[in-house]
Design an enzyme around this catalytic site. Structure first.
Site, PDB file in Angstrom:
ATOM      1  N   ASN A   9       0.860  -1.183   0.000  1.00 32.70           N
ATOM      2  CA  ASN A   9       0.000   0.000   0.000  1.00 32.70           C
ATOM      3  C   ASN A   9       0.898   1.234   0.000  1.00 32.70           C
ATOM      4  O   ASN A   9       1.497   1.561   1.014  1.00 32.70           O
ATOM      5  CB  ASN A   9      -0.887  -0.046   1.260  1.00 32.70           C
ATOM      6  CG  ASN A   9      -1.698   1.218   1.444  1.00 32.70           C
ATOM      7  OD1 ASN A   9      -1.784   2.059   0.552  1.00 32.70           O
ATOM      8  ND2 ASN A   9      -2.300   1.364   2.617  1.00 32.70           N
ATOM      9  N   LYS A  11       0.098   4.241  -0.244  1.00 34.03           N
ATOM     10  CA  LYS A  11      -0.551   5.414   0.371  1.00 34.03           C
ATOM     11  C   LYS A  11      -0.374   6.649  -0.519  1.00 34.03           C
ATOM     12  O   LYS A  11      -0.351   6.542  -1.738  1.00 34.03           O
ATOM     13  CB  LYS A  11      -0.045   5.630   1.799  1.00 34.03           C
ATOM     14  CG  LYS A  11      -0.144   4.346   2.632  1.00 34.03           C
ATOM     15  CD  LYS A  11       0.028   4.564   4.095  1.00 34.03           C
ATOM     16  CE  LYS A  11      -0.114   3.223   4.820  1.00 34.03           C
ATOM     17  NZ  LYS A  11      -0.059   3.335   6.260  1.00 34.03           N
ATOM     18  N   HIS A  95      -9.436   1.062   4.793  1.00 27.60           N
ATOM     19  CA  HIS A  95      -8.156   1.251   5.477  1.00 27.60           C
ATOM     20  C   HIS A  95      -8.375   2.182   6.669  1.00 27.60           C
ATOM     21  O   HIS A  95      -9.178   3.112   6.606  1.00 27.60           O
ATOM     22  CB  HIS A  95      -7.115   1.838   4.516  1.00 27.60           C
ATOM     23  CG  HIS A  95      -5.743   1.857   5.132  1.00 27.60           C
ATOM     24  ND1 HIS A  95      -5.355   2.825   6.015  1.00 27.60           N
ATOM     25  CD2 HIS A  95      -4.718   0.980   5.041  1.00 27.60           C
ATOM     26  CE1 HIS A  95      -4.124   2.552   6.430  1.00 27.60           C
ATOM     27  NE2 HIS A  95      -3.717   1.449   5.853  1.00 27.60           N
ATOM     28  N   GLU A  97      -6.817   4.598   7.833  1.00 29.94           N
ATOM     29  CA  GLU A  97      -6.657   6.041   7.601  1.00 29.94           C
ATOM     30  C   GLU A  97      -7.937   6.624   7.009  1.00 29.94           C
ATOM     31  O   GLU A  97      -8.266   7.789   7.243  1.00 29.94           O
ATOM     32  CB  GLU A  97      -5.438   6.280   6.699  1.00 29.94           C
ATOM     33  CG  GLU A  97      -4.139   6.083   7.492  1.00 29.94           C
ATOM     34  CD  GLU A  97      -2.975   5.541   6.688  1.00 29.94           C
ATOM     35  OE1 GLU A  97      -2.987   5.625   5.452  1.00 29.94           O
ATOM     36  OE2 GLU A  97      -2.044   5.006   7.327  1.00 29.94           O
ATOM     37  N   GLU A 167      -5.395  -4.989  10.512  1.00 26.45           N
ATOM     38  CA  GLU A 167      -4.359  -3.978  10.733  1.00 26.45           C
ATOM     39  C   GLU A 167      -4.670  -3.202  12.007  1.00 26.45           C
ATOM     40  O   GLU A 167      -5.473  -2.266  11.986  1.00 26.45           O
ATOM     41  CB  GLU A 167      -4.320  -2.999   9.551  1.00 26.45           C
ATOM     42  CG  GLU A 167      -3.996  -3.646   8.224  1.00 26.45           C
ATOM     43  CD  GLU A 167      -3.436  -2.626   7.244  1.00 26.45           C
ATOM     44  OE1 GLU A 167      -2.327  -2.852   6.751  1.00 26.45           O
ATOM     45  OE2 GLU A 167      -4.094  -1.600   6.985  1.00 26.45           O
ATOM     46  N   GLY A 173       2.438   2.246  10.750  1.00 26.69           N
ATOM     47  CA  GLY A 173       3.380   3.347  10.578  1.00 26.69           C
ATOM     48  C   GLY A 173       4.052   3.789  11.872  1.00 26.69           C
ATOM     49  O   GLY A 173       4.671   4.839  11.933  1.00 26.69           O
ATOM     50  N   SER A 212       3.405  -2.169  10.335  1.00 29.10           N
ATOM     51  CA  SER A 212       4.854  -2.196  10.555  1.00 29.10           C
ATOM     52  C   SER A 212       5.494  -3.555  10.233  1.00 29.10           C
ATOM     53  O   SER A 212       6.417  -3.989  10.927  1.00 29.10           O
ATOM     54  CB  SER A 212       5.193  -1.758  11.980  1.00 29.10           C
ATOM     55  OG  SER A 212       4.782  -0.418  12.197  1.00 29.10           O
TER      56      SER A 212
HETATM   57  P1  PGA Z   1       2.864   0.236   7.646  1.00 27.99           P
HETATM   58  O1  PGA Z   1       1.385   0.439   7.031  1.00 27.99           O
HETATM   59  O2  PGA Z   1       3.403  -1.053   7.077  1.00 27.99           O
HETATM   60  O3  PGA Z   1       3.632   1.441   7.206  1.00 27.99           O
HETATM   61  O4  PGA Z   1       2.691   0.160   9.127  1.00 27.99           O
HETATM   62  C1  PGA Z   1       0.529  -0.646   6.822  1.00 27.99           C
HETATM   63  C2  PGA Z   1      -0.771  -0.152   6.220  1.00 27.99           C
HETATM   64  O5  PGA Z   1      -1.256   0.902   6.629  1.00 27.99           O
HETATM   65  O6  PGA Z   1      -1.346  -0.803   5.311  1.00 27.99           O
END
Ligand code: PGA
Length: 251
Positions: A9, A11, A95, A97, A167, A173, A212
């Protein structure tokens, strides 16, 4: 046996130039053949990525999809049919976010999930709890509610052609990863919840872990019985890191 899947992803990262460089590196990488690999670029670059990865086994997906399948007056959105037309085969739905920052509700996400499937895109439904929800002991309840909002509205059979990504919001992140045992506990609960409605669907649906994931921790996560791969954010922006995670899934 469920085939492992690793999805990147990207983003809201990238420029035309950096996307060209990343796709060039991905194209040169020797990915394991027993893993389904996918990338989710910003929608602006989907066409570029589809073209650049043409001839590879890497699938391209969208990070978001409009609540309706067909074109129409919905400024700023992209219809599922347009994503399919551009070469996408997958779409992220829900997601964290988008749930947390952009306020997308379970009801809205249900429309998006259905719109994606209506044109043959495979939805990757993201679920997960915040830190406060985990600390309050509500992890399994939150994830069950997010999953049920789809099952209740659309039926269990829709998970024949969908992927679920667990997640935990506190792990995205942040550098904090759920331990393999923590992740497995939630994945097992998701599978059990689906199995209560349809054992075959539950047995076959792929459950990805995200939050992460790095080359250093991928193998121990992917070795858990109910973790079928990963949804990778930060580490998917580097072809070598992403490739190493894909190799961990293939071993
Ligand atoms: P990350 O994000 O691997 O940077 O923690 C995962 C995601 O949001 O899909």
């Amino acid at each position: 046996m469920r085939r492992k899947m690793v999805a990147g992803n990207w983003k809201m990262h990238g420029t035309g130039a950096s996307v060209a460089e990343l796709t060039r590196s991905l194209k040169a990488f020797d990915f394991p053949t027993n893993v389904d690999v996918a990338v989710f670029p910003p929608s602006l670059y989907i066409g570029q990525v589809v073209e650049a990865l043409n001839g590879t086994a890497i699938s391209v997906g969208a990070q978001n999809v409009a609540r309706q399948a067909e074109q129409g007056p919905l400024t700023g959105e992209i219809a599922a049919s347009q994503l399919a037309d551009a070469g996408c085969t997958l779409a992220l739905v829900g997601h964290s976010e988008r749930r947390q920052v952009l306020g997308e509700s379970d009801e809205e996400l249900c429309l998006k999930f259905a719109a994606a499937q209506q044109v043959g895109l495979v939805p990757v439904l993201c679920v997960g709890e915040t830190l406060a929800e985990r600390e309050a002991g509500n992890t399994l309840g939150v994830v069950a509610r997010q999953l049920n909002s789809i099952v209740d509205a659309l039926g269990i059979e829709v998970f024949h052609k969908a992927v679920v990504a667990y997640e935990p919001v506190w792990a995205i992140g942040t550098g904090l990863t759920a331990s393999p045992a923590q992740a497995q506990e939630v994945h097992a609960a998701i599978r059990a919840q689906l199995a209560a409605k349809n054992a075959e669907v539950a047995q076959n649906v792929r459950l990805l872990y995200g939050g992460s994931v790095k080359a250093a921790n991928a193998a121990e996560l992917f070795n858990m019985p109910d973790i079928d791969g990963g949804l990778i954010g930060g580490a998917s922006l580097n072809a070598d890191d992403f490739g190493a995670i894909c190799r961990a899934a293939g071993n």
